[in-house]
Design a protein around this motif. Structure first.
Motif, PDB file in Angstrom:
ATOM      1  N   VAL A 169       0.609  11.230   4.825  1.00 50.69           N
ATOM      2  CA  VAL A 169       0.169  10.074   4.045  1.00 50.69           C
ATOM      3  C   VAL A 169       0.558   8.755   4.705  1.00 50.69           C
ATOM      4  O   VAL A 169      -0.266   7.818   4.782  1.00 50.69           O
ATOM      5  CB  VAL A 169       0.750  10.151   2.611  1.00 50.69           C
TER       6      VAL A 169
ATOM      7  N   ARG B 271      -1.665   7.662   7.622  1.00 47.90           N
ATOM      8  CA  ARG B 271      -3.028   7.385   7.147  1.00 47.90           C
ATOM      9  C   ARG B 271      -3.113   6.039   6.446  1.00 47.90           C
ATOM     10  O   ARG B 271      -4.039   5.250   6.688  1.00 47.90           O
ATOM     11  CB  ARG B 271      -3.483   8.508   6.213  1.00 47.90           C
ATOM     12  N   VAL B 272      -2.138   5.750   5.592  1.00 52.93           N
ATOM     13  CA  VAL B 272      -2.149   4.476   4.865  1.00 52.93           C
ATOM     14  C   VAL B 272      -1.984   3.304   5.831  1.00 52.93           C
ATOM     15  O   VAL B 272      -2.723   2.317   5.769  1.00 52.93           O
ATOM     16  CB  VAL B 272      -1.027   4.461   3.806  1.00 52.93           C
TER      17      VAL B 272
ATOM     18  N   ARG C  68       3.990  16.144   3.203  1.00 53.82           N
ATOM     19  CA  ARG C  68       2.937  15.243   2.730  1.00 53.82           C
ATOM     20  C   ARG C  68       3.200  13.810   3.194  1.00 53.82           C
ATOM     21  O   ARG C  68       2.269  13.072   3.531  1.00 53.82           O
ATOM     22  CB  ARG C  68       2.833  15.304   1.215  1.00 53.82           C
TER      23      ARG C  68
ATOM     24  N   SER D 282       0.835  -1.214   0.000  1.00 56.50           N
ATOM     25  CA  SER D 282       0.000   0.000   0.000  1.00 56.50           C
ATOM     26  C   SER D 282       0.866   1.259   0.000  1.00 56.50           C
ATOM     27  O   SER D 282       0.505   2.267  -0.623  1.00 56.50           O
ATOM     28  CB  SER D 282      -0.932   0.004   1.214  1.00 56.50           C
TER      29      SER D 282
ATOM     30  N   THR E 243       1.976   1.812  -3.525  1.00 56.92           N
ATOM     31  CA  THR E 243       0.881   2.387  -4.316  1.00 56.92           C
ATOM     32  C   THR E 243       0.704   3.856  -3.995  1.00 56.92           C
ATOM     33  O   THR E 243       0.456   4.683  -4.886  1.00 56.92           O
ATOM     34  CB  THR E 243      -0.427   1.629  -4.041  1.00 56.92           C
ATOM     35  N   ALA E 244       0.855   4.212  -2.708  1.00 60.76           N
ATOM     36  CA  ALA E 244       0.714   5.618  -2.311  1.00 60.76           C
ATOM     37  C   ALA E 244       1.755   6.492  -2.997  1.00 60.76           C
ATOM     38  O   ALA E 244       1.471   7.648  -3.347  1.00 60.76           O
ATOM     39  CB  ALA E 244       0.828   5.738  -0.794  1.00 60.76           C
TER      40      ALA E 244
ATOM     41  N   ARG F  35       0.390   7.278  -6.381  1.00 65.49           N
ATOM     42  CA  ARG F  35      -0.943   7.880  -6.453  1.00 65.49           C
ATOM     43  C   ARG F  35      -1.126   9.101  -5.554  1.00 65.49           C
ATOM     44  O   ARG F  35      -2.117   9.825  -5.682  1.00 65.49           O
ATOM     45  CB  ARG F  35      -2.011   6.830  -6.080  1.00 65.49           C
ATOM     46  N   GLU F  36      -0.194   9.356  -4.673  1.00 65.62           N
ATOM     47  CA  GLU F  36      -0.336  10.467  -3.735  1.00 65.62           C
ATOM     48  C   GLU F  36       0.683  11.579  -3.968  1.00 65.62           C
ATOM     49  O   GLU F  36       0.560  12.659  -3.395  1.00 65.62           O
ATOM     50  CB  GLU F  36      -0.173   9.963  -2.295  1.00 65.62           C
ATOM     51  N   PHE F  37       1.706  11.305  -4.816  1.00 60.51           N
ATOM     52  CA  PHE F  37       2.789  12.268  -4.963  1.00 60.51           C
ATOM     53  C   PHE F  37       3.011  12.624  -6.426  1.00 60.51           C
ATOM     54  O   PHE F  37       2.853  11.796  -7.313  1.00 60.51           O
ATOM     55  CB  PHE F  37       4.080  11.701  -4.353  1.00 60.51           C
ATOM     56  N   ASP F  38       3.404  13.883  -6.628  1.00 59.82           N
ATOM     57  CA  ASP F  38       3.675  14.412  -7.954  1.00 59.82           C
ATOM     58  C   ASP F  38       4.910  13.717  -8.534  1.00 59.82           C
ATOM     59  O   ASP F  38       5.969  13.664  -7.893  1.00 59.82           O
ATOM     60  CB  ASP F  38       3.910  15.912  -7.836  1.00 59.82           C
TER      61      ASP F  38
END
Length: 313
Positions: A275, A278-279, A271, A220, A223-224, A227-230
């Motif tokens: 993140v 939370r993950v 960030r 996970s 994946t973050a 999907r969560e970072f530029d």
């Protein structure tokens, strides 16, 4: 000067091999410090050693006169890693540690620079501070030397600092590379412990399996990253340690992993702090386990001054 450097080559190669045979780990490197001090002996240097570590600081006073002079710091790290060497080279480590990151080369290069610059000190309009640092591999040795005054070792603050790091991949042998701005990422530490409920491998429904939750947390997080970072402000999460369980048919009470987390900007670092918990907490809730998270900053990014990069290249 290039010709003088070439004359030092065999001596410095031999010195590097000697360091490689007897690597030391951490902040206390007595053998390495002894070898460095011996190699600097007889040079026109003002030498001091660390108060709480085996660091070495040496100041070379330039002999040339100029209206404006600068104080330049040259830095090398000296410590090795706690890994076993299996290279088979004739100068391989003899004590179970290894200079796997090339700090033996860094140290030898700075010793060579000390000898070369000493030969040409009358051409130097300013001072040179030579910084031999222990404890780079996770021991915060640079901070210790900063706190003990390495930047003021010559009597005034250092104007510019230079350092090099060898790479065993990506860059062809013999090539020097640099860039303006950020060149090396910040480093963060992540240690995760997953607390479940142990049981027999034949009855996982009666347990709360921390190993399955740990595996899901690791994937996970990957994946973050995507999907969560530029993508233009990259983040890397690498899990280097996984632990849990003692027998293949027993579900343990706990498991966990350790990771290095790297980023290049304060925005990405902030960030990450939001993140990652939370993950991990989300997976823990879904799998009915608890999670203990230790995430903290270790080192800031290395940011190069644009003018100095232009000058050095």
């Amino acid at each position: 000067m290039i010709e003088d450097a070439q004359e030092l080559r065999e001596t410095m190669v031999s010195f590097r091999h000697d360091l490689h045979r007897q690597p030391e780990v951490g902040l206390q490197l007595p053998r390495t410090q002894e070898k460095v001090l011996e190699a600097l002996q007889g040079l026109p240097l003002e030498i001091s050693t660390g108060e709480s570590t085996t660091s070495v600081t040496a100041v070379l006073r330039g002999g040339a006169k100029a209206e404006k002079s600068s104080t330049i710091l040259l830095r090398a790290d000296m410590d090795a890693l706690p890994v076993v060497e299996r290279t088979g080279v004739d100068f391989a480590s003899q004590n179970g540690a290894m200079h796997a990151c090339g700090h033996d080369m860094h140290t030898a290069a700075l010793v060579g620079a000390a000898q070369l610059l000493s030969q040409h000190r009358n051409q130097l309009a300013g001072d040179v501070v030579l910084m031999f640092q222990p404890g780079e591999e996770g021991w915060n040795g640079a901070r210790v030397m900063l706190d003990e005054g390495v930047l003021e070792a010559s009597g005034k603050p250092v104007d510019y600092a230079y350092a090099m790091h060898v790479m065993s991949n990506r860059v062809p042998s013999g090539m020097f590379v640099s860039r303006k701005g950020t060149i090396m990422s910040a480093s963060h530490h992540l240690n995760v412990t997953v607390i479940g409920k142990g049981g027999h491998g034949s009855a996982p429904d009666a347990a709360r399996d921390p190993i399955v939750a740990t595996a899901e947390m690791i994937t996970s997080l990957q994946t973050a990253v995507t999907r969560e970072f530029d993508i233009f402000d990259p983040v890397v999460i690498t899990v280097g340690v996984i632990h849990g369980g003692v027998a293949r048919n027993v579900i343990p009470d706990s498991a966990g992993f350790e990771a290095t987390v790297r980023c290049f900007t304060p925005a990405a670092a902030a960030r990450l702090e939001a993140v990652i918990p939370r993950v991990l907490q989300g997976v823990a809730m879904a799998r009915g386990v608890e999670v203990d998270i230790d995430f903290h900053n270790e080192y800031p990014p290395t940011v190069n001054n644009a003018d100095e990069v232009e000058f050095s290249l």
